[in-house]
Design a protein around this motif. Structure first.
Motif, PDB file in Angstrom:
ATOM      1  N   PRO A 103       0.729  -1.231  -0.060  1.00  0.00           N
ATOM      2  CA  PRO A 103      -0.131  -0.063   0.075  1.00  0.00           C
ATOM      3  C   PRO A 103       0.927   1.175   0.092  1.00  0.00           C
ATOM      4  CG  PRO A 103      -0.701  -1.462   1.584  1.00  0.00           C
ATOM      5  CD  PRO A 103       0.560  -2.055   1.295  1.00  0.00           C
ATOM      6  N   LEU A 104       0.653   2.297  -1.061  1.00  0.00           N
ATOM      7  CA  LEU A 104       1.753   3.138  -0.998  1.00  0.00           C
ATOM      8  C   LEU A 104       1.212   4.384  -0.147  1.00  0.00           C
ATOM      9  CD1 LEU A 104       1.354   3.609  -5.052  1.00  0.00           C
ATOM     10  CD2 LEU A 104       3.175   2.609  -3.448  1.00  0.00           C
ATOM     11  N   SER A 105       0.028   4.239   0.837  1.00  0.00           N
ATOM     12  CA  SER A 105      -0.106   5.134   1.842  1.00  0.00           C
ATOM     13  C   SER A 105       0.913   5.083   2.895  1.00  0.00           C
ATOM     14  CB  SER A 105      -1.336   4.857   2.321  1.00  0.00           C
ATOM     15  OG  SER A 105      -1.609   3.739   3.054  1.00  0.00           O
ATOM     16  N   TYR A 106       1.740   3.687   3.049  1.00  0.00           N
ATOM     17  CA  TYR A 106       2.669   3.828   4.197  1.00  0.00           C
ATOM     18  C   TYR A 106       3.932   2.759   3.741  1.00  0.00           C
ATOM     19  CZ  TYR A 106       0.303  -0.749   5.211  1.00  0.00           C
ATOM     20  OH  TYR A 106      -0.358  -1.976   5.105  1.00  0.00           O
ATOM     21  N   ILE A 107       4.098   2.304   2.501  1.00  0.00           N
ATOM     22  CA  ILE A 107       4.949   1.680   1.948  1.00  0.00           C
ATOM     23  C   ILE A 107       5.774   2.704   0.883  1.00  0.00           C
ATOM     24  CG2 ILE A 107       5.962  -0.225   0.386  1.00  0.00           C
ATOM     25  CD1 ILE A 107       4.972  -1.087   3.378  1.00  0.00           C
ATOM     26  N   PRO A 108       7.087   3.074   1.508  1.00  0.00           N
ATOM     27  CA  PRO A 108       7.670   4.401   0.534  1.00  0.00           C
ATOM     28  C   PRO A 108       8.246   3.432  -0.657  1.00  0.00           C
ATOM     29  CG  PRO A 108       8.910   3.746   2.420  1.00  0.00           C
ATOM     30  CD  PRO A 108       7.670   3.100   2.468  1.00  0.00           C
ATOM     31  N   VAL A 109       8.393   4.206  -1.797  1.00  0.00           N
ATOM     32  CA  VAL A 109       9.224   3.650  -3.011  1.00  0.00           C
ATOM     33  C   VAL A 109      10.556   4.163  -2.615  1.00  0.00           C
ATOM     34  CG1 VAL A 109       9.390   3.874  -5.518  1.00  0.00           C
ATOM     35  CG2 VAL A 109       7.133   3.912  -4.434  1.00  0.00           C
ATOM     36  N   PRO A 110      11.503   3.105  -2.912  1.00  0.00           N
ATOM     37  CA  PRO A 110      12.790   3.326  -2.876  1.00  0.00           C
ATOM     38  C   PRO A 110      13.249   4.439  -3.744  1.00  0.00           C
ATOM     39  CG  PRO A 110      12.385   0.913  -3.092  1.00  0.00           C
ATOM     40  CD  PRO A 110      11.298   1.652  -3.339  1.00  0.00           C
ATOM     41  N   GLY A 111      14.101   5.524  -3.213  1.00  0.00           N
ATOM     42  CA  GLY A 111      14.381   6.637  -3.827  1.00  0.00           C
ATOM     43  C   GLY A 111      13.665   7.701  -3.567  1.00  0.00           C
ATOM     44  N   SER A 112      12.495   7.533  -2.902  1.00  0.00           N
ATOM     45  CA  SER A 112      11.423   8.512  -2.632  1.00  0.00           C
ATOM     46  C   SER A 112      11.958   9.571  -1.364  1.00  0.00           C
ATOM     47  CB  SER A 112      10.207   8.162  -2.421  1.00  0.00           C
ATOM     48  OG  SER A 112      10.215   7.392  -1.304  1.00  0.00           O
ATOM     49  N   GLY A 113      12.799   8.822  -0.539  1.00  0.00           N
ATOM     50  CA  GLY A 113      13.446   9.606   0.670  1.00  0.00           C
ATOM     51  C   GLY A 113      12.209   9.775   1.664  1.00  0.00           C
ATOM     52  N   LEU A 114      11.280   8.789   1.607  1.00  0.00           N
ATOM     53  CA  LEU A 114      10.051   8.709   2.702  1.00  0.00           C
ATOM     54  C   LEU A 114      10.244   7.703   3.453  1.00  0.00           C
ATOM     55  CD1 LEU A 114       7.134   9.457  -0.108  1.00  0.00           C
ATOM     56  CD2 LEU A 114       8.397  11.129   1.666  1.00  0.00           C
ATOM     57  N   THR A 115       9.614   7.730   4.495  1.00  0.00           N
ATOM     58  CA  THR A 115       9.338   6.672   5.390  1.00  0.00           C
ATOM     59  C   THR A 115       7.763   5.908   5.425  1.00  0.00           C
ATOM     60  OG1 THR A 115       8.577   8.042   7.450  1.00  0.00           O
ATOM     61  CG2 THR A 115      11.001   7.923   7.000  1.00  0.00           C
ATOM     62  N   ASP A 116       7.395   5.289   6.502  1.00  0.00           N
ATOM     63  CA  ASP A 116       6.191   4.613   6.502  1.00  0.00           C
ATOM     64  C   ASP A 116       5.075   5.471   7.014  1.00  0.00           C
ATOM     65  OD1 ASP A 116       7.421   4.440   8.970  1.00  0.00           O
ATOM     66  OD2 ASP A 116       6.501   2.406   9.453  1.00  0.00           O
ATOM     67  N   LEU A 128       3.809   9.427  -7.427  1.00  0.00           N
ATOM     68  CA  LEU A 128       4.308   9.820  -8.453  1.00  0.00           C
ATOM     69  C   LEU A 128       5.546   8.954  -8.611  1.00  0.00           C
ATOM     70  CD1 LEU A 128       4.133  13.583  -8.138  1.00  0.00           C
ATOM     71  CD2 LEU A 128       2.904  12.145  -9.839  1.00  0.00           C
ATOM     72  N   PHE A 129       6.408   8.655  -7.474  1.00  0.00           N
ATOM     73  CA  PHE A 129       7.563   7.758  -7.818  1.00  0.00           C
ATOM     74  C   PHE A 129       7.172   6.313  -8.275  1.00  0.00           C
ATOM     75  CE2 PHE A 129      10.064  11.031  -5.722  1.00  0.00           C
ATOM     76  CZ  PHE A 129      11.376  10.508  -6.125  1.00  0.00           C
ATOM     77  N   TYR A 130       5.896   5.815  -7.852  1.00  0.00           N
ATOM     78  CA  TYR A 130       5.585   4.623  -8.107  1.00  0.00           C
ATOM     79  C   TYR A 130       5.068   4.598  -9.675  1.00  0.00           C
ATOM     80  CZ  TYR A 130       2.845   0.064  -8.173  1.00  0.00           C
ATOM     81  OH  TYR A 130       2.393  -0.927  -8.412  1.00  0.00           O
ATOM     82  N   SER A 131       4.459   5.743 -10.042  1.00  0.00           N
ATOM     83  CA  SER A 131       4.061   5.777 -11.482  1.00  0.00           C
ATOM     84  C   SER A 131       5.307   5.642 -12.340  1.00  0.00           C
ATOM     85  CB  SER A 131       3.246   7.151 -11.635  1.00  0.00           C
ATOM     86  OG  SER A 131       4.242   8.125 -11.611  1.00  0.00           O
TER      87      SER A 131
END
Length: 256
Positions: A103-116, A128-131
């Motif tokens: 689920p993209l609401s709490y699984i960050p795409v590698p390279g996005s620099g985000l956390t859960d 957008l990164f997942y797209s």
């Protein structure tokens, strides 16, 4: 290697949206060309009847391959051999998005620099990164491999299905550093399998370490990725080490 270079440059120039999109376009174009060349090599192999006969006569037990460049995946299907995948990266990024609920609401795409833990805008960024992953797989990469499947594999296939149907996936990931999620039963997590029991240091290095006193020793190693490290970043790291109160740094730049 090229992915590390891309991320490094994108993060350093992140103030410019146009620069980021240009870097992304150049990276995806280079990636598409690399997979195209891989597929051309596979086609030449499958068209070589003597080579195919050699493979069949050898009676191999399985195909162990890297799914990031999926020529071996197609070859295993063609030869009707069990498929064992190594590492975590596939033709379109992180393999976990192909084998696990993400689920993209709490699984960050590698390279996005985000956390859960993401705000609404961060979730938009994650989408957008997942797209980019979807675009990469469906437009830039997948068609190269799918064309081979349609021509050489009885009944046809698609590369994503082949990856998901692997008999065993030795997935290089460690939940200490990753975001845990359920996966398929054929996936075995082997994070840290390359680690070995520690060995005594050579005498000269042991003397250096002991001379560090209470400050201890900083060990920094970049492995093969040192080749992708921009010179200005290397200089900045070295300048930080030079400001330490004592000579306590071991900077290992392995390039093999």
């Amino acid at each position: 290697m090229m992915y590390v270079s891309f991320l490094s440059q994108a993060q350093r120039e992140s103030t410019s949206v146009l620069t980021f999109f240009k870097l992304t376009k150049d990276f995806l174009s280079m990636l598409s060309e690399a997979h195209y060349l891989t597929c051309e090599s596979i086609i030449q192999m499958l068209e070589d009847k003597n080579l195919v006969k050699y493979f069949l006569d050898a009676q191999y037990d399985l195909v162990l391959t890297d799914p990031a460049v999926a020529g071996g995946v197609v070859l295993a299907k063609y030869l009707k051999l069990p498929l064992v995948l190594n590492v975590r990266w596939i033709t379109s990024g992180d393999g976990q998005f192909a084998i696990a609920p993400s689920p993209l609401s709490y699984i960050p795409v590698p390279g996005s620099g985000l956390t859960d833990k993401m705000s609404f805008m961060q979730r938009v960024k994650n989408m957008l990164f997942y797209s980019l992953i979807v675009f990469q797989q469906s437009i830039l990469v997948g068609p190269h491999y799918d064309a081979i499947c349609d021509k050489y594999i009885e009944g046809g296939c698609d590369i994503m299905t082949l990856l998901q149907e692997a008999d065993i996936w030795l997935f290089r990931s460690d939940f200490v550093f990753d975001f845990p999620r359920p996966t398929m039963p054929n996936v075995v997590y082997i994070g840290g399998y390359q680690c070995k029991p520690s060995q005594p240091l050579p005498a000269e290095l042991e003397e250096f370490v002991q001379s560090a006193g209470e400050h201890g020793v900083v060990l920094m190693t970049l492995g093969t990725l040192v080749k992708a490290l921009p010179s200005e970043i290397a200089d900045e790291i070295a300048s930080v080490f030079s400001k330490m109160p004592q000579k306590v740094t071991v900077w290992s730049l392995l390039t093999f």
